[in-house]
Design a protein around this motif. Structure first.
Motif, PDB file in Angstrom:
ATOM      1  N   LEU A  92       0.826  -1.208   0.000  1.00  0.00           N
ATOM      2  CA  LEU A  92       0.000   0.000   0.000  1.00  0.00           C
ATOM      3  C   LEU A  92       0.860   1.259   0.000  1.00  0.00           C
ATOM      4  CD1 LEU A  92      -2.855  -1.006   2.474  1.00  0.00           C
ATOM      5  CD2 LEU A  92      -3.030  -0.667   0.007  1.00  0.00           C
ATOM      6  N   ARG A  93       1.927   1.258   0.796  1.00  0.00           N
ATOM      7  CA  ARG A  93       2.779   2.445   0.893  1.00  0.00           C
ATOM      8  C   ARG A  93       3.603   2.663  -0.372  1.00  0.00           C
ATOM      9  NH1 ARG A  93       5.386   3.226   6.871  1.00  0.00           N
ATOM     10  NH2 ARG A  93       3.561   2.655   8.124  1.00  0.00           N
ATOM     11  N   THR A  94       3.933   1.574  -1.056  1.00  0.00           N
ATOM     12  CA  THR A  94       4.792   1.673  -2.234  1.00  0.00           C
ATOM     13  C   THR A  94       3.985   1.839  -3.522  1.00  0.00           C
ATOM     14  OG1 THR A  94       6.352   0.203  -1.122  1.00  0.00           O
ATOM     15  CG2 THR A  94       6.706   0.571  -3.453  1.00  0.00           C
ATOM     16  N   CYS A  95       2.905   1.058  -3.643  1.00  0.00           N
ATOM     17  CA  CYS A  95       2.160   0.988  -4.903  1.00  0.00           C
ATOM     18  C   CYS A  95       0.787   1.635  -4.848  1.00  0.00           C
ATOM     19  CB  CYS A  95       1.994  -0.471  -5.329  1.00  0.00           C
ATOM     20  SG  CYS A  95       3.541  -1.364  -5.531  1.00  0.00           S
ATOM     21  N   GLY A  96       0.249   1.805  -3.643  1.00  0.00           N
ATOM     22  CA  GLY A  96      -1.085   2.380  -3.522  1.00  0.00           C
ATOM     23  C   GLY A  96      -2.189   1.348  -3.649  1.00  0.00           C
ATOM     24  N   GLU A  97      -3.393   1.776  -3.313  1.00  0.00           N
ATOM     25  CA  GLU A  97      -4.546   0.878  -3.247  1.00  0.00           C
ATOM     26  C   GLU A  97      -4.896   0.277  -4.610  1.00  0.00           C
ATOM     27  OE1 GLU A  97      -7.080  -0.972  -0.683  1.00  0.00           O
ATOM     28  OE2 GLU A  97      -6.350   0.971   0.028  1.00  0.00           O
ATOM     29  N   GLY A  98      -4.764   1.067  -5.677  1.00  0.00           N
ATOM     30  CA  GLY A  98      -5.163   0.575  -7.002  1.00  0.00           C
ATOM     31  C   GLY A  98      -4.345  -0.606  -7.466  1.00  0.00           C
ATOM     32  N   VAL A  99      -3.016  -0.446  -7.498  1.00  0.00           N
ATOM     33  CA  VAL A  99      -2.129  -1.532  -7.914  1.00  0.00           C
ATOM     34  C   VAL A  99      -2.262  -2.719  -6.953  1.00  0.00           C
ATOM     35  CG1 VAL A  99       0.284  -2.212  -8.258  1.00  0.00           C
ATOM     36  CG2 VAL A  99      -0.517   0.006  -9.095  1.00  0.00           C
ATOM     37  N   ALA A 100      -2.467  -2.407  -5.655  1.00  0.00           N
ATOM     38  CA  ALA A 100      -2.635  -3.474  -4.666  1.00  0.00           C
ATOM     39  C   ALA A 100      -3.831  -4.349  -5.015  1.00  0.00           C
ATOM     40  CB  ALA A 100      -2.799  -2.881  -3.270  1.00  0.00           C
ATOM     41  N   MET A 126      -1.143  -6.741  -7.050  1.00  0.00           N
ATOM     42  CA  MET A 126      -0.215  -7.207  -6.015  1.00  0.00           C
ATOM     43  C   MET A 126      -0.856  -8.170  -5.014  1.00  0.00           C
ATOM     44  SD  MET A 126       2.826  -5.984  -6.639  1.00  0.00           S
ATOM     45  CE  MET A 126       3.803  -5.861  -5.153  1.00  0.00           C
ATOM     46  N   ARG A 127      -2.031  -7.854  -4.523  1.00  0.00           N
ATOM     47  CA  ARG A 127      -2.668  -8.744  -3.550  1.00  0.00           C
ATOM     48  C   ARG A 127      -3.093 -10.073  -4.176  1.00  0.00           C
ATOM     49  NH1 ARG A 127      -6.014  -3.861  -0.721  1.00  0.00           N
ATOM     50  NH2 ARG A 127      -4.720  -3.577   1.140  1.00  0.00           N
ATOM     51  N   PRO A 128      -3.861 -10.040  -5.284  1.00  0.00           N
ATOM     52  CA  PRO A 128      -4.273 -11.341  -5.835  1.00  0.00           C
ATOM     53  C   PRO A 128      -3.114 -12.181  -6.342  1.00  0.00           C
ATOM     54  CG  PRO A 128      -4.935  -9.523  -7.286  1.00  0.00           C
ATOM     55  CD  PRO A 128      -4.484  -8.910  -6.005  1.00  0.00           C
ATOM     56  N   TYR A 129      -2.120 -11.544  -6.964  1.00  0.00           N
ATOM     57  CA  TYR A 129      -0.996 -12.332  -7.482  1.00  0.00           C
ATOM     58  C   TYR A 129      -0.197 -12.957  -6.338  1.00  0.00           C
ATOM     59  CZ  TYR A 129       3.275 -13.875  -9.584  1.00  0.00           C
ATOM     60  OH  TYR A 129       4.342 -14.665  -9.939  1.00  0.00           O
ATOM     61  N   TYR A 186      -1.100 -13.666  -3.345  1.00  0.00           N
ATOM     62  CA  TYR A 186      -1.859 -14.741  -2.701  1.00  0.00           C
ATOM     63  C   TYR A 186      -1.741 -16.031  -3.511  1.00  0.00           C
ATOM     64  CZ  TYR A 186      -5.737 -17.556  -1.007  1.00  0.00           C
ATOM     65  OH  TYR A 186      -6.495 -18.592  -0.513  1.00  0.00           O
ATOM     66  N   LYS A 187      -1.793 -15.908  -4.847  1.00  0.00           N
ATOM     67  CA  LYS A 187      -1.656 -17.099  -5.685  1.00  0.00           C
ATOM     68  C   LYS A 187      -0.263 -17.710  -5.574  1.00  0.00           C
ATOM     69  CE  LYS A 187      -3.731 -17.638  -9.717  1.00  0.00           C
ATOM     70  NZ  LYS A 187      -4.147 -17.422 -11.129  1.00  0.00           N
ATOM     71  N   VAL A 188       0.775 -16.882  -5.372  1.00  0.00           N
ATOM     72  CA  VAL A 188       2.145 -17.388  -5.246  1.00  0.00           C
ATOM     73  C   VAL A 188       2.372 -18.024  -3.886  1.00  0.00           C
ATOM     74  CG1 VAL A 188       4.591 -16.754  -5.141  1.00  0.00           C
ATOM     75  CG2 VAL A 188       3.110 -15.702  -6.853  1.00  0.00           C
ATOM     76  N   TRP A 189       2.064 -17.268  -2.833  1.00  0.00           N
ATOM     77  CA  TRP A 189       2.461 -17.669  -1.483  1.00  0.00           C
ATOM     78  C   TRP A 189       1.426 -18.523  -0.772  1.00  0.00           C
ATOM     79  CZ3 TRP A 189       7.354 -17.050  -0.250  1.00  0.00           C
ATOM     80  CH2 TRP A 189       8.088 -16.054  -0.904  1.00  0.00           C
ATOM     81  N   ALA A 190       0.185 -18.503  -1.277  1.00  0.00           N
ATOM     82  CA  ALA A 190      -0.912 -19.266  -0.678  1.00  0.00           C
ATOM     83  C   ALA A 190      -1.250 -18.792   0.729  1.00  0.00           C
ATOM     84  CB  ALA A 190      -0.600 -20.774  -0.682  1.00  0.00           C
ATOM     85  N   VAL A 191      -0.872 -17.564   1.050  1.00  0.00           N
ATOM     86  CA  VAL A 191      -1.279 -16.888   2.290  1.00  0.00           C
ATOM     87  C   VAL A 191      -1.569 -15.427   1.945  1.00  0.00           C
ATOM     88  CG1 VAL A 191       0.045 -18.384   3.831  1.00  0.00           C
ATOM     89  CG2 VAL A 191       1.070 -16.273   2.988  1.00  0.00           C
ATOM     90  N   PRO A 192      -2.454 -14.776   2.691  1.00  0.00           N
ATOM     91  CA  PRO A 192      -2.706 -13.353   2.449  1.00  0.00           C
ATOM     92  C   PRO A 192      -1.456 -12.519   2.723  1.00  0.00           C
ATOM     93  CG  PRO A 192      -4.425 -14.327   3.846  1.00  0.00           C
ATOM     94  CD  PRO A 192      -3.310 -15.330   3.758  1.00  0.00           C
ATOM     95  N   THR A 193      -1.336 -11.397   2.035  1.00  0.00           N
ATOM     96  CA  THR A 193      -0.168 -10.522   2.202  1.00  0.00           C
ATOM     97  C   THR A 193      -0.088  -9.930   3.602  1.00  0.00           C
ATOM     98  OG1 THR A 193      -1.503  -8.765   1.191  1.00  0.00           O
ATOM     99  CG2 THR A 193       0.048  -9.915  -0.229  1.00  0.00           C
ATOM    100  N   THR A 194      -1.207  -9.894   4.329  1.00  0.00           N
ATOM    101  CA  THR A 194      -1.195  -9.371   5.704  1.00  0.00           C
ATOM    102  C   THR A 194      -0.447 -10.299   6.658  1.00  0.00           C
ATOM    103  OG1 THR A 194      -3.358 -10.417   6.025  1.00  0.00           O
ATOM    104  CG2 THR A 194      -3.341  -8.060   5.478  1.00  0.00           C
ATOM    105  N   LYS A 195      -0.237 -11.545   6.253  1.00  0.00           N
ATOM    106  CA  LYS A 195       0.426 -12.516   7.134  1.00  0.00           C
ATOM    107  C   LYS A 195       1.910 -12.692   6.810  1.00  0.00           C
ATOM    108  CE  LYS A 195      -3.728 -15.167   8.251  1.00  0.00           C
ATOM    109  NZ  LYS A 195      -3.702 -14.809   9.684  1.00  0.00           N
TER     110      LYS A 195
END
Length: 515
Positions: free
Chosen positions: A145-153, A157-160, A162-171
């Protein structure tokens, strides 16, 4: 008494174990032995071959290096010019039916207008917030969020991730990022949107090498072949069943016992502590998280389509396919698939319908390798994963429904990615030193559990530096200072240099004037 006794025992003949063995052989000091449960070297950098002759690495591996010593060792193993192909990375993100050049966050000029506005709004908000921020991001999601902002997130960034790491980015924590994620330049992004331009290649692997034959695994078999046979035990005779850290004895599957003074372990550290039977360390290791990886291979009849072209690897943030990454594996080497004159039958068409003919026919052939992550937070229908991936290839226009499938491959790796979780550093700062007090250096992608130094070159050097630490007390830079080694050319250590351990220096070292 153990059946065999060595000064340094190395468990695992993947890149880390081979790095350690190569260094031990190079310095020609302590006695040593390397073990592996597989019949061939390579570990998580191995290559499989299907019955039809299609090659697939056990994940998306390419060679790009931060270290001259690593370069020296693989060039010694594969020294001929025709041993290698060098490629420019041609990489894209599939988004809303089009290919956006990688990295996505630098190329939002390619997006639909409404997405461009959303992304630029977020980038400007993030840039303004960064000016007054007084604290560091608490997790990967905050960093995004701080680097890319809500739109790119939201759109990438968030969906991709999650697909890579199989955990939410918040964790996930964000200390691992370093050179792996491009931070967008707001002015450049805005300029490119206005001028309708795209940004060029980014990252340490913009140019990469790939072996001409035998896939990535061929590199490590060749490196292993440079080591003395008497120092290697592969296959069942090299499979570790028990580690007695107190007596410093390892028991192998065939009953052989190996005594050691120092142990370099490259198996997953959670597996190691189970073989040690140390309940305190087992409990501690439960704080480390990982995801599993399914590697899927699809071999196809026909010329490589023009729409695929010379693409290397491709990213998929959307939910119209289960895979997060596709590698056009046939683009890496013409020997990664059967030659055109080889006659093979069609298994079925991509849409699942029967082939027009069951007769074997010649090629040409091309291939795609896919990766799918899995965890308790991201379940996978394992029984249907191959079918779902082929449908995903159709959905993303990688292949057509009528394309002929000649060969398929599926292999699951339980330990695929070592997750940079919020808890990771707390566990490692306790676990690794406790092992070292018992004479065990646990290193490697899962041996030391640091993804930011988990590439092949990093892994190899983790083994090299563990040996240097054991023999001469040298600092392990790769393990302890990832950002340092990733930001420079590490040229100090070379294969053709003599090694002087403590007490073995030549009688007369050169003075500054002589040097």
């Amino acid at each position: 008494m153990a059946d065999i006794k060595v000064d340094v025992l190395v468990i695992g003949a993947g890149p880390t174990g081979l790095g350690a063995a190569k260094r031990l052989n190079h310095i020609n000091g302590p006695s040593w032995l390397i073990l592996d449960a597989n019949n061939k070297a390579g570990g998580l950098a191995s290559t499989d071959v299907t019955p039809e002759g299609f090659l697939y690495d056990v994940g998306g591996h390419v060679i790009f290096s931060h270290y001259k010593y690593f370069d020296d060792c693989i060039d010694e193993a594969l020294p001929k010019p025709d041993d290698w192909y060098t490629h420019q990375r041609i990489s894209y993100v599939r988004y809303k039916g089009q290919w956006v050049p990688y990295p996505f966050q630098n190329n939002i000029s390619m997006l639909p207008k409404e997405d461009q506005v959303k992304c630029i709004d977020g980038l400007i908000d993030a840039a303004m917030a960064a000016r007054v921020a007084t604290d560091k991001p608490k997790n990967f999601d905050e960093w995004i969020l701080r680097t890319c902002g809500e739109g790119v997130a939201d759109v990438f960034m968030r969906p991709y991730n999650y697909k890579v790491w199989a955990v939410p980015t918040t964790k996930m924590q964000c200390q691992w990022l370093g050179e792996r994620v491009a931070a967008p330049d707001v002015k450049l992004v805005t300029r490119n949107v206005i001028l309708n331009k795209t940004a060029g290649n980014w990252g340490p692997n913009a140019t990469f090498r790939f072996p001409a034959r035998d896939g990535t695994g061929g590199i490590w078999i060749a490196v292993s072949d440079t080591l003395p046979e008497k120092n290697k035990r592969y296959g069942e005779q090299g499979e570790v069943t028990k580690v007695d850290a107190e007596k410093k004895i390892v028991t192998l599957k065939d009953g052989t016992t190996v005594g050691y003074d120092k142990l370099i372990n490259t198996m997953a550290v959670d597996h190691l502590v189970e073989k040690m039977g140390n309940q305190e360390l087992i409990t501690l290791s439960k704080g480390l998280y990982y995801s599993s990886t399914h590697v899927i291979g699809v071999g196809i009849r026909g010329e490589r389509p023009e729409r695929i072209g010379d693409k290397c690897w491709l990213y998929f943030p959307e939910d119209n396919c289960p895979f997060y990454r596709a590698t056009i594996f046939s683009n890496y080497s013409p020997y990664n698939q059967p030659q055109a004159d080889v006659k093979l039958p069609t298994l079925y068409k991509a849409d699942g319908s029967k082939a027009d003919s069951s007769a074997a026919r010649p090629g040409p052939y091309w291939s795609i390798m896919l990766e799918v992550s899995q965890s308790s937070m991201k379940p996978v229908d394992e029984d249907n994963i191959l079918k779902d991936c082929i449908q995903g290839l159709i959905n993303t226009e990688m292949i057509k429904p009528e394309d002929e499938i000649i060969s398929t491959y599926h292999r699951k790796f339980d330990h695929g990615y070592p997750t940079p979780s919020l808890e990771r550093e707390g566990v490692l700062k306790e676990l690794l030193p406790k092992l070292q007090t018992q004479g065990i250096w646990s290193r490697g992608r899962f041996g030391s559990w640091r993804y930011e130094v988990g590439n092949q070159d990093h892994s190899f050097m983790l083994g090299v530096e563990a040996v240097d630490n054991i023999v001469s007390g040298a600092v392990e830079l790769t393990l302890n200072y990832p950002d340092f080694v990733n930001s420079r050319a590490n040229t100090e250590r070379r294969l053709d240099q003599p090694f002087y351990s403590a007490g073995t220096h030549p009688k007369e070292l050169p003075s500054r004037e002589r040097a």
